[in-house]
Scaffold this motif. Sequence first.
Motif, short mmCIF file in Angstrom:
data_model
loop_
_atom_site.label_atom_id
_atom_site.label_comp_id
_atom_site.label_asym_id
_atom_site.label_seq_id
_atom_site.Cartn_x
_atom_site.Cartn_y
_atom_site.Cartn_z
N HIS A 295 -12.36 2.04 -9.40
CA HIS A 295 -11.37 1.39 -10.26
C HIS A 295 -10.02 2.10 -10.20
CE1 HIS A 295 -14.65 -1.01 -11.53
NE2 HIS A 295 -15.23 -0.08 -12.25
N LEU A 296 -10.04 3.41 -10.01
CA LEU A 296 -8.76 4.11 -9.85
C LEU A 296 -8.07 3.70 -8.55
CD1 LEU A 296 -9.65 7.72 -11.10
CD2 LEU A 296 -8.22 6.00 -12.24
N GLY A 297 -8.84 3.20 -7.59
CA GLY A 297 -8.23 2.65 -6.39
C GLY A 297 -7.34 1.47 -6.72
N ASN A 298 -7.74 0.67 -7.71
CA ASN A 298 -6.87 -0.41 -8.17
C ASN A 298 -5.56 0.13 -8.69
OD1 ASN A 298 -8.51 -2.72 -7.68
ND2 ASN A 298 -9.75 -2.22 -9.45
N VAL A 299 -5.66 1.19 -9.50
CA VAL A 299 -4.45 1.78 -10.07
C VAL A 299 -3.54 2.32 -8.97
CG1 VAL A 299 -3.58 3.56 -11.64
CG2 VAL A 299 -5.71 2.36 -12.17
N ALA A 300 -4.13 3.05 -8.03
CA ALA A 300 -3.33 3.63 -6.95
C ALA A 300 -2.67 2.53 -6.12
CB ALA A 300 -4.22 4.50 -6.07
N GLY A 301 -3.43 1.49 -5.80
CA GLY A 301 -2.86 0.42 -5.00
C GLY A 301 -1.77 -0.35 -5.73
N LEU A 302 -2.00 -0.65 -7.01
CA LEU A 302 -1.03 -1.44 -7.77
C LEU A 302 0.25 -0.67 -8.05
CD1 LEU A 302 -3.47 -3.18 -10.27
CD2 LEU A 302 -2.14 -4.31 -8.49
N LEU A 303 0.15 0.64 -8.18
CA LEU A 303 1.34 1.44 -8.50
C LEU A 303 2.10 1.89 -7.25
CD1 LEU A 303 0.10 3.67 -11.46
CD2 LEU A 303 1.30 1.49 -11.53
N LEU A 304 1.39 2.29 -6.22
CA LEU A 304 2.05 2.82 -5.02
C LEU A 304 2.60 1.71 -4.12
CD1 LEU A 304 -0.35 5.75 -4.01
CD2 LEU A 304 1.85 5.89 -5.19
N THR A 305 1.91 0.60 -4.08
CA THR A 305 2.34 -0.46 -3.15
C THR A 305 3.74 -0.98 -3.44
OG1 THR A 305 0.03 -1.09 -2.77
CG2 THR A 305 1.73 -2.70 -2.16
N PRO A 306 4.10 -1.32 -4.69
CA PRO A 306 5.47 -1.79 -4.93
C PRO A 306 6.54 -0.76 -4.56
CG PRO A 306 4.07 -2.32 -6.79
CD PRO A 306 3.29 -1.40 -5.92
N ILE A 307 6.22 0.52 -4.82
CA ILE A 307 7.20 1.56 -4.50
C ILE A 307 7.42 1.63 -2.99
CG2 ILE A 307 7.62 4.04 -4.60
CD1 ILE A 307 5.99 4.11 -7.18
N MET A 308 6.33 1.60 -2.23
CA MET A 308 6.47 1.70 -0.77
C MET A 308 7.03 0.42 -0.17
SD MET A 308 3.18 3.97 0.32
CE MET A 308 4.09 4.53 1.74
N LEU A 309 6.75 -0.71 -0.78
CA LEU A 309 7.34 -1.96 -0.29
C LEU A 309 8.87 -1.95 -0.42
CD1 LEU A 309 4.86 -4.65 -1.68
CD2 LEU A 309 5.19 -4.00 0.71
N SER A 310 9.35 -1.40 -1.55
CA SER A 310 10.79 -1.39 -1.78
C SER A 310 11.50 -0.29 -0.99
CB SER A 310 11.08 -1.21 -3.28
OG SER A 310 10.53 0.01 -3.75
N SER A 311 10.78 0.79 -0.66
CA SER A 311 11.42 1.92 0.02
C SER A 311 11.22 1.90 1.54
CB SER A 311 10.90 3.24 -0.54
OG SER A 311 9.49 3.33 -0.37
N ILE A 312 10.04 1.51 1.99
CA ILE A 312 9.73 1.54 3.42
C ILE A 312 9.65 0.14 4.02
CG2 ILE A 312 8.04 2.29 5.15
CD1 ILE A 312 7.27 4.56 3.32
N GLY A 313 9.05 -0.76 3.28
CA GLY A 313 8.84 -2.09 3.80
C GLY A 313 7.37 -2.47 3.73
N ILE A 314 7.04 -3.63 4.25
CA ILE A 314 5.68 -4.14 4.13
C ILE A 314 4.67 -3.24 4.84
CG2 ILE A 314 4.18 -6.07 4.80
CD1 ILE A 314 6.44 -7.95 4.22
N THR A 315 5.06 -2.60 5.92
CA THR A 315 4.11 -1.77 6.67
C THR A 315 3.77 -0.45 5.96
OG1 THR A 315 5.91 -0.73 7.90
CG2 THR A 315 4.92 -2.71 8.86
N GLY A 316 4.60 0.01 5.03
CA GLY A 316 4.43 1.32 4.42
C GLY A 316 3.08 1.53 3.76
N PRO A 317 2.68 0.72 2.77
CA PRO A 317 1.40 0.97 2.09
C PRO A 317 0.19 0.81 3.01
CG PRO A 317 2.34 -1.13 1.40
CD PRO A 317 3.40 -0.43 2.18
N PHE A 318 0.26 -0.07 3.98
CA PHE A 318 -0.88 -0.26 4.89
C PHE A 318 -1.08 0.97 5.77
CE2 PHE A 318 0.57 -4.55 3.85
CZ PHE A 318 -0.63 -5.17 3.53
N ILE A 319 0.00 1.58 6.23
CA ILE A 319 -0.11 2.80 7.04
C ILE A 319 -0.65 3.96 6.20
CG2 ILE A 319 1.21 4.54 8.32
CD1 ILE A 319 3.07 2.31 9.22
N LEU A 320 -0.17 4.07 4.96
CA LEU A 320 -0.59 5.17 4.09
C LEU A 320 -2.09 5.15 3.85
CD1 LEU A 320 -0.08 7.50 2.08
CD2 LEU A 320 0.34 5.75 0.34
#
Length: 569
Positions: A295-320
């Motif tokens: 369930h913490l994976g949900n938290v990590a994904g929901l919080l980190l993905t928007p940050i990386m999308l805005s800073s790196i782009g769509i590929t950022g969270p998938f690479i991480l």
Amino acid sequence: MCAYVAPFSLSHQPRNRKLFLILQLFLSLIPLLKTPKFFPTKHLPFCTEVVSEQASPMAAPTYSTCPSCFLSSKSSFVGFKRTNFGFESGLRGKPVKWECLSLRYGGNTGGGVLERLQQWKEQKKRWEVRCTAEGIERGMLIGRRGREESKVSVPERFKVVALMACVMCLCNADRVVMSVAIVPLAAKHGWSNSFLGIVQSSFLWGYIFSSLVGGALIDRYGGKRVIAAGVILWSLATLLTPWAANHSTVCLLAVRAFFGLAEGVALPSMNTLLSRWFPNHERATAVGLSMAGFHLGNVAGLLLTPIMLSSIGITGPFILFSSLGLLWLTMWTNGVTNDPRENYFISKSELRLIQAGKADSPVNDGKLPPISLLLSKLPTWAIILANVTNNWGYFVLLSWMPVYFKTVFNVNLKQAAWFSAVPWGTMAISGYIAGATSDYLIKAGFSLTLVRKIMQSIGFIGPGVSLLCLNYANTPVSAAVLITVALSLSSFSQAGFLLNMQDIAPQYAGFLHGISNSAGTLAAIISTIGTGYFVQWLGSFQAFLTLTAMLYFLTAIFWNLFATGERVF
């Protein structure tokens, strides 16, 4: 410790009488060292011996050994566990020699005592006592499984559950990345709400098959290898997702289906491994900790993905997240075994604790049980229906919460991610509480059947009531509170049907999990796609939330009528 001092005459050297008296006093004290109050033998396992074999009264001191002090077996030293330094014996049956000190004075040959003392100093290194010249250096190398813990160490089963919690966190985070990234992808490619449901459900197309096949593979080869292969494949699929989305929608759907195919083995592997590594009275807590990571994976994904999308782009969270999966794999391959009896680092006391805390199960011969036999029992159908209902509600909330907050309350993507993340964080805590409570009730003497029914009733009735109330929420805060309550109470299912598979069919738990999870995945596909069509058709989430609540109530009734904690297969 033995000592004998040969007579020493003072008449040979009258001019050094005082020195002779001092030496004679010193030598006369040597036998006193034999008493335990000076050097207890259990703490100082060596001996010192003085012998006289030459007739010459002033002959040079010679070095000799005591045959009785040669250890030809383990009985003298290896038998006890530690020295007073806290080290254990690392000797494994090899004879160890304890060399002894021999001082001799005798005969009538000439030569001053001072000269003899000088010679004694020159030869000191050759006949000083060596406590464990050969033995204690090897004794400092503490054995592994056979060691008694001379220092505090983390039990091996705790390491297993920690690594399992980490991989479950990555498993769910990789899923959630797409739930957030689909919003900018839909805006970029012009996807409708109905097509969003198809993209979200494509993960489940592969998941439905790997649950069944993966469960059978786990029963045959063990959870360690199967989940390791799954991590490799789903990390690769995660890495390829943004490329597939830019290439074509067909390619995207294929990659997402492959991703689900790889992730389908995670939950059956977790369930099987933890059942082998933990006694019955700790199993619910272990599952609760692992699912807390999930369930913490949900938290990590929901919080980190928007940050990386805005800073790196769509590929950022998938690479991480794909890189984190491969990093976890390096620790998993060398730190875990399928069975605690195969682990080289586990202590005997921990192994006894694990084995004493669970009933013996017959060894699986690799043959699949007749499906007709499994499906002929109502407890099996109670588990299947519970899994269907749990997945139905879970995937609706997982896939549609960011879209729900954006559509109903018009919040931006980052705010929607925060409102969606809070419920999953509390779900991690409540899942651990559910497991600990279940173990406490079992230790208190409540029957296993009653405990499973109590936990599952909370896990279904609570979310049903919360989803009905969600239809009347007017603010994003009140909606987040109700969703939090719903998901927190649904985590009690982890101590219900999820553990019940091991209760009724310990020999075929992986295969049974695969059957029930495949049915649950089919329900998740229908609910995920159906939500999109219902929202597009009716313009709101209310109807689908009400339907989901009714399903929770009906399944709770069926569970309490037919579920059991007794072994069936």
